[in-house]
Structure formats: C-alpha cells, structure tokens
Write an enzyme that holds these catalytic residues in place. Structure first.
Site, PDB file in Angstrom:
ATOM      1  N   TYR A   1       0.850  -1.187   0.000  1.00 23.34           N
ATOM      2  CA  TYR A   1       0.000   0.000   0.000  1.00 23.34           C
ATOM      3  C   TYR A   1       0.881   1.230   0.000  1.00 23.34           C
ATOM      4  CZ  TYR A   1      -3.294   3.573   1.636  1.00 23.34           C
ATOM      5  OH  TYR A   1      -4.053   4.709   1.779  1.00 23.34           O
TER       6      TYR A   1
ATOM      7  N   ASP B   1       9.296   2.640  -0.134  1.00 17.85           N
ATOM      8  CA  ASP B   1       8.260   3.367   0.595  1.00 17.85           C
ATOM      9  C   ASP B   1       8.363   2.931   2.051  1.00 17.85           C
ATOM     10  OD1 ASP B   1       6.102   4.542   1.710  1.00 17.85           O
ATOM     11  OD2 ASP B   1       4.605   3.649   0.364  1.00 17.85           O
TER      12      ASP B   1
ATOM     13  N   LYS C   1       4.367   8.953   8.913  1.00 23.03           N
ATOM     14  CA  LYS C   1       3.987   8.372  10.195  1.00 23.03           C
ATOM     15  C   LYS C   1       4.902   8.762  11.378  1.00 23.03           C
ATOM     16  CE  LYS C   1       0.910   4.945   8.316  1.00 23.03           C
ATOM     17  NZ  LYS C   1       1.020   4.344   6.993  1.00 23.03           N
TER      18      LYS C   1
HETATM   19  C1  PLP Z   1       0.494   4.907   5.680  1.00 22.01           C
HETATM   20  C2  PLP Z   1       1.240   4.655   4.445  1.00 22.01           C
HETATM   21  C3  PLP Z   1       1.167   5.513   3.329  1.00 22.01           C
HETATM   22  C4  PLP Z   1       0.208   6.668   3.268  1.00 22.01           C
HETATM   23  O1  PLP Z   1       0.491   7.639   4.233  1.00 22.01           O
HETATM   24  P1  PLP Z   1      -0.675   8.674   4.641  1.00 22.01           P
HETATM   25  O2  PLP Z   1       0.003   9.571   5.625  1.00 22.01           O
HETATM   26  O3  PLP Z   1      -1.777   7.855   5.209  1.00 22.01           O
HETATM   27  O4  PLP Z   1      -1.062   9.379   3.399  1.00 22.01           O
HETATM   28  C5  PLP Z   1       1.964   5.245   2.241  1.00 22.01           C
HETATM   29  N1  PLP Z   1       2.809   4.209   2.238  1.00 22.01           N
HETATM   30  C6  PLP Z   1       2.912   3.373   3.280  1.00 22.01           C
HETATM   31  C7  PLP Z   1       3.889   2.245   3.213  1.00 22.01           C
HETATM   32  C8  PLP Z   1       2.126   3.560   4.414  1.00 22.01           C
HETATM   33  O5  PLP Z   1       2.222   2.702   5.431  1.00 22.01           O
END
Ligand code: PLP
Length: 435
Positions: free
Chosen positions: A150, A245, A273
C-alpha cells in the site's frame, strides 16, 4: 463473539450516528468505520502512554498507535512540550523556519544514503512526489508496484494486477482512469522470475519500482533478503530507480528503517507516520543529483502550503530524538519478541492455527496456519477468526486496528505489565474462538 452489553458504548454509538450525517461512512478514513470487523467504531477521547480511553470512559491498551506513528506512545511529555513551546510562536508561516533544517539535519546525519529531502504533509503526498521525481529524472513513464503493498491513495497506485504474464494494472478504485492504471505494472511480491520477465520486456519504459521493503499494510509479508538484494541489483542494471516506501517501516524497525535493517540502499525513500510525532508529516529524499531535479532547482514541480510546518517539525524532532537514543530499537524489539513468543508458545501448545509474525516492533496475527507468508495471494481471505478476536479484546480492554489485514505496533510506552495483561487476554480470546 457476542457483544457484551454490560459494557457501555452509548456515547460512541451516539457520536457515530451523528458523524454519519457529516462524513461518508461517518469517518475521515475508511478503515476506521469498523466495516471489516463489524460493530460501531469507538470514539476516542484521550490517550496517554500505551493507553487510550473512549468517550464512555472505557480504557484500553492500544496496539494501533494511530496506525504506526506513535512509537513513543500517546502524549509523550517531551513531544508534548516541544509542540506546545513551538506553538506559542504561531502555527504556520509559509516561509522557511529553522525547525525544518533542524529536523532535516537530524535525519540526514543518521541516514547516509540521502543527501537532501523534502517535507510534506502526508505519506500519500510523499509517494506521489517520489513517483513524479522518478519519472522526471528518468524521462520514462511506467512504474512497477507489488500486489499487497500500500502506498497511500495516489491515483497511479490504486491499481491491482490485471491478467496475463506481465500485466498492466487495472484501477482498484472508481475515479482512477484506466489510462493512469495502465502506466502501472503490478507484480507479485517475492517473485524474482516475474520481476526479471517484466524488466526484460519493458525496462526502456519503466521509470521506477516502488516497494514497501517491509510490506505491513496488508498483513506482514516479510520478503526474502535475496529477493530485495536481487531487486536492487536488477534496478541498477536496467537503469530503473528503486523507491523504498518506508512510510510505515522508517524509524520503526531501525532509525534508518528497512534500508538500514537489510543494508540495501534505495534511490529514493519516502517517510511519514513516525517522523511526524503524531502530527501530519511526510518526506521524500535521495542523493543530491536526483534531488536537484526538484523545483525550484529543477523541472519537477512539487509544493505545499503547510509543508515543513514548524509545529509538526518540532513534534518530529522530539520523537526522533527519543528514537535515536542508545538501544532504543533493541529494547523495543526485545519487548515485542517476549510478547509474541508468549502467545505463539500458547498457540503451539494448544494446536491453534494462528501465529504472530513480527519484525522489530511490528506484529501481525496470521491465521493462515503457516508461519511465513510473503505474497498477498497467500493470505486467507476469511477474517472471521480475527474479527471474533477483535470483539473479544474490545470487551477485555485491548485495542487493535479494526481489520485482520492490519498490523499491531508496540511502543516504548508499553510496560511489561500492560503487555503481559494483553497477552493473557489474547490467549483467552484465542481459546474462546477455537472452543
Ligand atoms: C500509511 C502509508 C502511506 C500513506 O500515508 P498517509 O500519511 O496515510 O497518506 C503510504 N505508504 C505506506 C507504506 C504507508 O504505510
């Protein structure tokens, strides 16, 4: 599991009825609506340390941690104080502040493979900008993602695998034009052959590969180290940028995230995060040469009214200062291992087909009867067991994210008493489910 009516949830229920008149599904992010586990979402009134309280005063040990950011728990006094002290001088200026450089320096001093970065306001924004940068830098358009990773709600990444050997994606959300989805190639995780075939056929068109090096948004799909190192080598060989990511794994499994943990260097990395200390932050970073393509130095446009917001920067710096202390990650992992093995031993002894998979301070209830699952199509789609456990635990004062596909997080604020208490409740829950 039956809903325990002796527990008062009437305020949450009332608030949810009201919020449904304001927001689609009553929420501002879909998983919060409890659709997957059923029942009414709890409205949270406050959090402190590893605990949260709902609007009816029910208390929980929290393993959701706002979906990952709260590695030092709720309302940590040091982070709180930094936020309040900064806020006294105003919330936002839309002009440079020294806080941005302080946080950047703190990160760049400790993560050697990036020379420069850009702050933004969410992980989604970080990913979207990283993809644009990769396309601008390579002058190619197609991107590769993996099924089961994701990357936020970026159009080009709300894409699932189509059919065929090397498949172009089809959109997984209404509103994403097929033309966008067709620019994204979706491959299975941990599958070197599929990756090779794809690169052999299409490398001239592929700008980048994006991966969660520790896929933790759809179960915890730990990859073989050899797959990740081969991915790195193949990207280099074919002139394709590798994007890690690390919005969820950055500052979570090590200060330098999965890149440090696996000793693999991506070309571009995204964070979010944890980096915001509970406030909205994202970032992307790379070597100087790649970052020189970003506006105003270069031709790849990217901007943000609240980017580098001083209050968020202060929260992030306070948070990361705590994370950078000696043995921080070792202690967190030790705590997690104790918690996880206790439950796994119990499951083994009682022949229950459940296993907690973990890395660092991330763990996941795998109800798949087998320990290591590395690809999305191996997850058992039947989440009944998790859903029962979730409701049992809500009645017992233990809070997990309301979906069996979501991981749990342990923070530095979790005490051994809170963990032992929670493990007991989980064991009783598992016993009740399989009785
Ligand atoms: C949470 C997350 C996102 C999206 O971040 P948001 O702050 O919710 O937009 C993208 N990539 C990964 C791996 C994530 O865990």
């Amino acid at each position: 599991m039956k809903i325990d009516h002796s527990i008062n949830r009437s305020t949450s229920e009332k608030l949810f009825q009201e919020s449904q008149t304001y927001f689609p599904g009553g929420v501002n992010s879909p998983v919060r609506a409890f659709k997957s586990v059923g029942g009414t979402p709890l409205f949270i009134a406050k959090g402190n340390g590893a605990e949260i309280w709902d609007e009816d005063g029910n208390q929980f040990v929290d393993f959701c941690g706002s979906w990952g950011p709260l590695i030092n728990g709720h309302n940590h006094p040091y982070i709180y104080q930094s936020v309040v002290d900064t806020l006294k001088n105003g919330a936002s200026f839309g002009a440079p502040t020294r806080k941005e450089s302080e946080l950047a320096k703190f990160i760049l001093d400790r993560i050697p493979f990036i020379d420069k970065l850009r702050f933004l306001s969410s992980g989604t924004e970080a990913v979207m900008s990283a993809i644009r940068l990769a396309r601008g830098y390579t002058n190619k358009t197609k991107i590769v993602k993996f099924d089961g990773c994701y990357h936020g709600h970026v159009d080009a990444l709300l894409v699932k695998a189509g059919s065929g050997l090397v498949t172009f994606g089809t959109s997984s959300s209404a509103g994403v034009p097929e033309a966008f989805a067709n620019e994204t190639i979706v491959l299975p995780l941990n599958d070197l052959d599929a990756l090779k075939t794809c690169f052999e056929n299409l490398s001239n068109e592929i700008a980048c590969v994006i991966i969660e090096p520790i896929p933790a948004n759809n179960g915890l799909l730990l990859q073989d180290l050899s797959f990740l190192t081969d991915l790195r080598e193949l990207c280099t060989a074919y002139g394709i940028l590798l994007i890690f990511d690390e919005v969820i794994s950055g500052f979570r499994v090590a200060f330098g995230g999965a890149a440090e943990h696996y000793k693999i260097t991506p070309d571009i990395v995204t964070y979010g995060k944890i980096m915001g200390g509970g406030l909205p932050v994202g970032a992307y970073g790379a070597k100087r040469e790649i970052m020189s393509f970003v506006s105003p130095d270069g031709p790849v446009y990217q901007a943000g009214t609240l980017s580098g917001n001083p209050v968020a920067m202060a929260a992030g710096l306070a948070q990361l200062s705590l994370c950078a202390q000696e043995n921080f990650y070792e202690e967190l992992e030790k705590k997690t291992t104790t918690f996880v093995s206790d439950i796994n031993d119990f499951a083994n002894t009682h022949h229950l087909p459940v296993e907690l998979v973990s890395i660092g301070s991330i763990f996941w209830f795998s109800f798949n009867g087998k320990k290591r699952i590395a690809a999305a199509d191996q997850i058992d789609a039947d989440m009944t067991s998790f859903n029962k456990l979730h409701h049992f635990l809500l009645n017992r004062g233990v809070y997990f994210g309301p979906s069996g596909y979501e991981v749990g997080f342990i923070s530095s604020a979790h005490t051994s008493e809170q963990l032992a208490f929670s493990a007991e409740q989980i064991k009783e829950g598992l016993k009740a489910i399989y009785q």
